[in-house]
Design a protein around this motif. Structure first.
Motif, short mmCIF file in Angstrom:
data_model
loop_
_atom_site.label_atom_id
_atom_site.label_comp_id
_atom_site.label_asym_id
_atom_site.label_seq_id
_atom_site.Cartn_x
_atom_site.Cartn_y
_atom_site.Cartn_z
N GLU A 137 -0.98 -2.90 5.95
CA GLU A 137 -2.03 -3.70 6.60
C GLU A 137 -2.42 -4.91 5.73
O GLU A 137 -2.52 -6.03 6.22
CB GLU A 137 -3.26 -2.83 6.85
CG GLU A 137 -4.38 -3.56 7.57
CD GLU A 137 -5.57 -2.64 7.83
OE1 GLU A 137 -6.70 -3.15 7.81
OE2 GLU A 137 -5.36 -1.43 8.04
N ARG A 138 -2.61 -4.67 4.44
CA ARG A 138 -3.02 -5.77 3.55
C ARG A 138 -1.94 -6.81 3.38
O ARG A 138 -2.22 -8.02 3.37
CB ARG A 138 -3.44 -5.23 2.18
CG ARG A 138 -4.82 -4.61 2.26
CD ARG A 138 -5.45 -4.34 0.94
NE ARG A 138 -5.50 -5.48 0.05
CZ ARG A 138 -5.74 -5.36 -1.25
NH1 ARG A 138 -5.94 -4.18 -1.78
NH2 ARG A 138 -5.77 -6.42 -2.02
N ILE A 139 -0.69 -6.39 3.25
CA ILE A 139 0.39 -7.35 3.05
C ILE A 139 0.66 -8.13 4.33
O ILE A 139 1.03 -9.30 4.28
CB ILE A 139 1.67 -6.66 2.51
CG1 ILE A 139 2.62 -7.68 1.88
CG2 ILE A 139 2.40 -5.91 3.58
CD1 ILE A 139 2.33 -8.01 0.49
N LYS A 167 1.53 -12.39 1.26
CA LYS A 167 2.05 -12.29 -0.09
C LYS A 167 0.94 -11.78 -1.00
O LYS A 167 -0.21 -12.20 -0.87
CB LYS A 167 2.53 -13.65 -0.56
CG LYS A 167 3.39 -13.64 -1.78
CD LYS A 167 3.94 -15.04 -2.04
CE LYS A 167 5.03 -14.96 -3.08
NZ LYS A 167 5.62 -16.25 -3.36
N MET A 168 1.27 -10.89 -1.92
CA MET A 168 0.28 -10.41 -2.90
C MET A 168 1.02 -9.78 -4.07
O MET A 168 2.21 -9.46 -3.98
CB MET A 168 -0.71 -9.43 -2.27
CG MET A 168 -0.15 -8.09 -1.95
SD MET A 168 -1.28 -6.90 -1.16
CE MET A 168 -2.86 -7.50 -1.49
N VAL A 199 0.36 5.30 -9.10
CA VAL A 199 1.67 5.89 -8.81
C VAL A 199 1.90 5.97 -7.31
O VAL A 199 2.97 5.62 -6.80
CB VAL A 199 1.82 7.28 -9.48
CG1 VAL A 199 3.06 7.99 -8.99
CG2 VAL A 199 1.83 7.14 -10.99
N VAL A 200 0.87 6.40 -6.55
CA VAL A 200 1.00 6.50 -5.10
C VAL A 200 1.17 5.10 -4.49
O VAL A 200 1.95 4.91 -3.57
CB VAL A 200 -0.22 7.24 -4.49
CG1 VAL A 200 -0.18 7.20 -2.97
CG2 VAL A 200 -0.23 8.68 -4.97
N SER A 201 0.48 4.10 -5.06
CA SER A 201 0.64 2.72 -4.60
C SER A 201 2.07 2.25 -4.82
O SER A 201 2.67 1.59 -3.96
CB SER A 201 -0.30 1.78 -5.35
OG SER A 201 -1.63 2.10 -5.12
N PHE A 202 2.65 2.58 -5.97
CA PHE A 202 4.02 2.19 -6.27
C PHE A 202 5.01 2.86 -5.31
O PHE A 202 5.93 2.23 -4.80
CB PHE A 202 4.37 2.53 -7.72
CG PHE A 202 5.71 2.01 -8.15
CD1 PHE A 202 5.89 0.68 -8.44
CD2 PHE A 202 6.79 2.87 -8.27
CE1 PHE A 202 7.13 0.19 -8.84
CE2 PHE A 202 8.03 2.40 -8.66
CZ PHE A 202 8.19 1.05 -8.95
N LEU A 203 4.78 4.14 -5.03
CA LEU A 203 5.64 4.85 -4.08
C LEU A 203 5.53 4.26 -2.68
O LEU A 203 6.53 4.15 -1.96
CB LEU A 203 5.30 6.34 -4.07
CG LEU A 203 5.65 7.11 -5.34
CD1 LEU A 203 5.11 8.53 -5.25
CD2 LEU A 203 7.13 7.11 -5.60
N ALA A 204 4.32 3.85 -2.30
CA ALA A 204 4.12 3.22 -0.99
C ALA A 204 4.88 1.90 -0.93
O ALA A 204 5.52 1.58 0.09
CB ALA A 204 2.63 2.99 -0.74
N MET A 205 4.83 1.13 -2.01
CA MET A 205 5.57 -0.13 -2.07
C MET A 205 7.07 0.13 -1.92
O MET A 205 7.75 -0.55 -1.14
CB MET A 205 5.30 -0.86 -3.38
CG MET A 205 6.03 -2.18 -3.52
SD MET A 205 5.93 -2.87 -5.17
CE MET A 205 6.90 -1.70 -6.10
N LEU A 206 7.58 1.12 -2.63
CA LEU A 206 9.01 1.44 -2.54
C LEU A 206 9.40 1.86 -1.12
O LEU A 206 10.46 1.49 -0.61
CB LEU A 206 9.38 2.54 -3.53
CG LEU A 206 9.35 2.17 -5.00
CD1 LEU A 206 9.68 3.39 -5.85
CD2 LEU A 206 10.29 1.03 -5.32
N MET A 230 4.92 -9.08 -3.98
CA MET A 230 5.31 -8.47 -2.72
C MET A 230 5.09 -9.48 -1.60
O MET A 230 4.11 -10.22 -1.61
CB MET A 230 4.46 -7.22 -2.44
CG MET A 230 4.54 -6.17 -3.51
SD MET A 230 3.52 -4.71 -3.14
CE MET A 230 1.88 -5.37 -3.32
N GLU A 231 6.01 -9.49 -0.66
CA GLU A 231 5.92 -10.43 0.46
C GLU A 231 6.35 -9.72 1.73
O GLU A 231 7.34 -8.99 1.74
CB GLU A 231 6.82 -11.63 0.19
CG GLU A 231 6.68 -12.75 1.16
CD GLU A 231 7.48 -13.97 0.73
OE1 GLU A 231 7.59 -14.89 1.56
OE2 GLU A 231 8.00 -14.01 -0.40
#
Length: 104
Positions: free
Chosen positions: A40-42, A47-48, A65-72, A93-94
Motif C-alpha cells: 500500500e505504501r509503495i 518510490k521509497m 526482519v518481517v519488513s525485509f521478508l515482505a520486501m523480498l 524500492m520502486e
C-alpha cells in the motif's frame, strides 16, 4: 518412628511451588500484514527506501526482519523492484504497478 521418618522424607521430596516472573506479551505483526502495508505504501509513493519504511533503528528487530521478508516477497511477485548501490547501504524500492490508465 519409621512411619514418621518416611512421611517427612516424602514431604521433603515434594516440589516446592515457585512463583514465575510475569511477562508481557507483545503482538508481532504478521508477514501478510507487513506485505499489505508495504504494498500500500509503495503504491502510494511510487518510490521509497527500506530504511524509511522499516523505521530502521527505531523498530524492534523482529519488525525489521518481517519488513525485509515482505520486501523480498513483493520482489518475488513482481510488484516492486529494488536497488542497492553498495554493500551495507540503504535499499531503494520502486513500484512496478503505477496504475496509470492507458488510452487507446
Amino acid at each position: 518412628e519409621n512411619v514418621k521418618t518416611a512421611i517427612k522424607d516424602v514431604f521433603a521430596r515434594v516440589p516446592k511451588v515457585e512463583k514465575l516472573q510475569e511477562g508481557t506479551v507483545r503482538k508481532v505483526v504478521s508477514l501478510e500484514e507487513m506485505i499489505d502495508r508495504l504494498h500500500e505504501r509503495i503504491t502510494q509513493s511510487f518510490k521509497m527506501s527500506f530504511k524509511s519504511f522499516s523505521n530502521l533503528g527505531k523498530s524492534e528487530k523482529v519488525e525489521v526482519v518481517v519488513s525485509f521478508l515482505a520486501m523480498l516477497e513483493l520482489v518475488k511477485r513482481g510488484a516492486i523492484s529494488v536497488q542497492q548501490h553498495a554493500h551495507f547501504t540503504d535499499i531503494d524500492m520502486e513500484t512496478l504497478n503505477t496504475n496509470v490508465p492507458t488510452y487507446s
